[in-house]
Design an enzyme around this catalytic site. Structure first.
Site, mmCIF file in Angstrom:
data_model
loop_
_atom_site.group_PDB
_atom_site.id
_atom_site.type_symbol
_atom_site.label_atom_id
_atom_site.label_comp_id
_atom_site.label_asym_id
_atom_site.label_seq_id
_atom_site.Cartn_x
_atom_site.Cartn_y
_atom_site.Cartn_z
ATOM 1 C CB CYS A 164 -12.283 -16.958 -19.837
ATOM 2 S SG CYS A 164 -13.155 -18.352 -20.555
ATOM 3 C CG ASP A 165 -9.743 -10.741 -19.025
ATOM 4 O OD1 ASP A 165 -8.840 -11.038 -18.220
ATOM 5 O OD2 ASP A 165 -10.275 -9.609 -19.066
ATOM 6 C CB SER A 166 -14.452 -11.615 -16.072
ATOM 7 O OG SER A 166 -14.849 -12.899 -16.487
ATOM 8 N N GLY A 201 -14.988 -12.261 -21.947
ATOM 9 C CA GLY A 201 -14.562 -12.659 -23.281
ATOM 10 C C GLY A 201 -14.157 -14.118 -23.313
#
Length: 486
Positions: A164-166, A201
């Site tokens: 995940c990435d924010s 994501g």
């Protein structure tokens, strides 16, 4: 058994969201160089990073993290599958005359193997332990063990690896983690009374099949009109320094958020509804991932209590989190042992390129808060759900000691079986032409280093290592002779 899930992130909020939803993940940090990953992806499409949309950026980084962990687990599985030599199984709690009667009651992971053992054959040997008791031992090819035990090499579905990435988008500008008080202060002043979009994501990889599912969540966040004093006190908590957009929903920052339009879990950094849909794309039911009972909370407190009960005053650092396989077992030997699935470690040896003789082994100087803190042993830990002891030893030794599985070869193992718990020592050699650079990768060690083999007995050794070292040193010599004869 549930399908294991691996979270390619050290974010405790993401882990806590999963845990509250019934999933305790294994944590594996990806160590992705995020700026380099974005630059490489942009160059591949002939644009600059500034040309990438916020959605493109979070998707690139989410997949980069998931793929990095997938490669790391692939290396573990490949090294385990290529293991050679024998596994010696010792039963210190069993008398030789009752071996055949106890075979049917062996642990589930070894039930098929133990049920097939003929205790009257010449494969049975006895080894005298430190207390003078003869304990039966059985020798089997490692290849047989890999075929019989569950693990990554035999998986048909899972484990699922999630990256995940924010990022936060406001006034057309993308914000990641501020990392400093100055940057956080500037951003928070822009955010008060304003609104922005939080994008996260997600990438899921099914280890067994290599299939990938991707998606992004986003929500609009409306901020309240907080004061400069609020900003300074918030920065003083250090919470906004290492989170995307400089704010949190679930922490101190939640009081300054007036409203959210969209997926609230995505604000925390991981969207449960989106993950459920992505898992379904890979043929996995969300409920197949559940491995936590309703109401089963605060496992870290339980682990700390177990350490205290085991006679340790020092507790693990607060950032350490419970993972599948963590926990104390009341052993039939009368002691508490760590690892609900058992535990394992790597005894890695370096050989002289000319003579082939072992010159050094990798040793771990254990952190003060760990069991028998301050002593020396080998890197290792609890076996996680869905992996074999060899795979667990390879994973743990990389996480703790930077022992890269692609640079070593497994040449044998020794399993001390207590019935409801077991510890597996995995013997490995540094591959010819390869170099392992051991170092402490986490807070479980004070030091990791190559130790001359003749110096090992002079160290303050972990009790079990002190007991087993003469046997292990002899085994390394035997393995060296076998390799020299190849």
């Amino acid at each position: 058994m549930s399908i294991p899930l691996i979270l390619a992130s050290q974010s405790k909020p993401r882990r806590d969201v999963l845990y509250a939803a019934g999933i305790c993940p294994t944590i594996r940090v990806s160590h992705v160089d995020e700026p380099a990953a974005l630059e490489a992806a942009a160059a591949k499409t002939g644009v600059t990073v500034d040309d990438l949309t916020v959605e493109q950026r979070v998707m690139i980084l989410a997949e980069a993290k998931a793929q990095a962990v997938h490669r790391a687990y692939r290396d573990v599985a490949d090294t385990a599958a290529a293991a050679t030599g024998n596994r010696v199984i010792a039963y210190p709690l069993r008398a030789a005359e009752v071996q055949a009667e106890d075979a049917e009651a062996a642990p589930d992971a070894d039930a098929a193997l133990n049920a097939s053992i003929d205790y009257s054959s010449d494969r049975i040997a006895t080894t005298r332990d430190f207390s003078g008791v003869d304990m039966p031992t059985v020798t089997e090819p490692i290849s047989n063990i890999i075929a019989l035990q569950p693990g990554l090499t035999r998986s048909t579905v899972g484990p699922l690896i999630i990256g995940c990435d924010s990022m936060f988008l406001m006034d057309g500008e993308c914000y990641g983690k501020p990392h400093s008080a100055e940057v956080a202060r500037e951003r928070l002043r822009k955010m008060r009374g304003n609104s922005g979009e939080l994008w996260t994501g997600h990438c899921i990889i099914d280890f067994a099949t290599g299939r990938v599912a991707r998606g992004a969540s986003h929500a609009i966040v409306h901020f309240g009109d907080f004061s400069d004093k609020d900003i300074e006190r918030y920065i003083a908590t250090r919470e906004p320094l290492e989170v995307a957009g400089s704010f949190t929903l679930e922490g101190f920052g939640g009081a300054f958020i007036d409203g959210i339009e969209g997926d609230p879990h995505g604000i925390i950094g991981i969207s449960l509804p989106l993950l459920r849909k992505l898992a379904a794309e890979l043929g996995v039911e969300w409920t197949d991932l559940w491995n936590v009972q309703r109401g089963e909370i605060a496992p870290e407190s339980a682990d700390a209590a177990g350490i205290a009960m085991a006679g340790k005053d020092n507790l693990p650092p607060v950032e350490n989190v419970h993972q599948p396989g963590d926990g104390w077992v009341d052993c039939a030997c009368g002691r508490k042992h760590w690892g609900t699935n058992g535990a394992s470690g790597i005894l890695l040896a370096r050989r002289d390129p000319t003579t082939g003789k072992v010159t050094h082994v990798v040793m771990q100087h254990r952190a003060a808060w760990s069991a028998e803190g301050g002593t020396w042993g080998i890197p290792g830990g609890a076996t996680a759900d869905g992996e074999s002891p060899i795979e667990g030893a390879l994973r743990e030794s990389y996480e703790e000691a930077n022992i890269t599985p692609e640079d070593i070869e497994v040449v044998g193992s020794y399993r001390e079986d207590h019935g409801n718990w077991a510890y597996t020592t995995v013997f490995a050699f540094e591959k010819p032409g390869h170099h392992v650079d051991p170092k402490a990768n986490d807070d479980e060690s004070m030091e990791i280093c190559w130790v001359p083999i003749d110096d090992v007995p002079d160290r303050k050794l972990l009790t079990a290592m002190k007991t087993d070292w003469p046997r292990f040193a002899a085994r390394l010599n035997e393995l060296t002779e076998e390799f020299n004869c190849r």
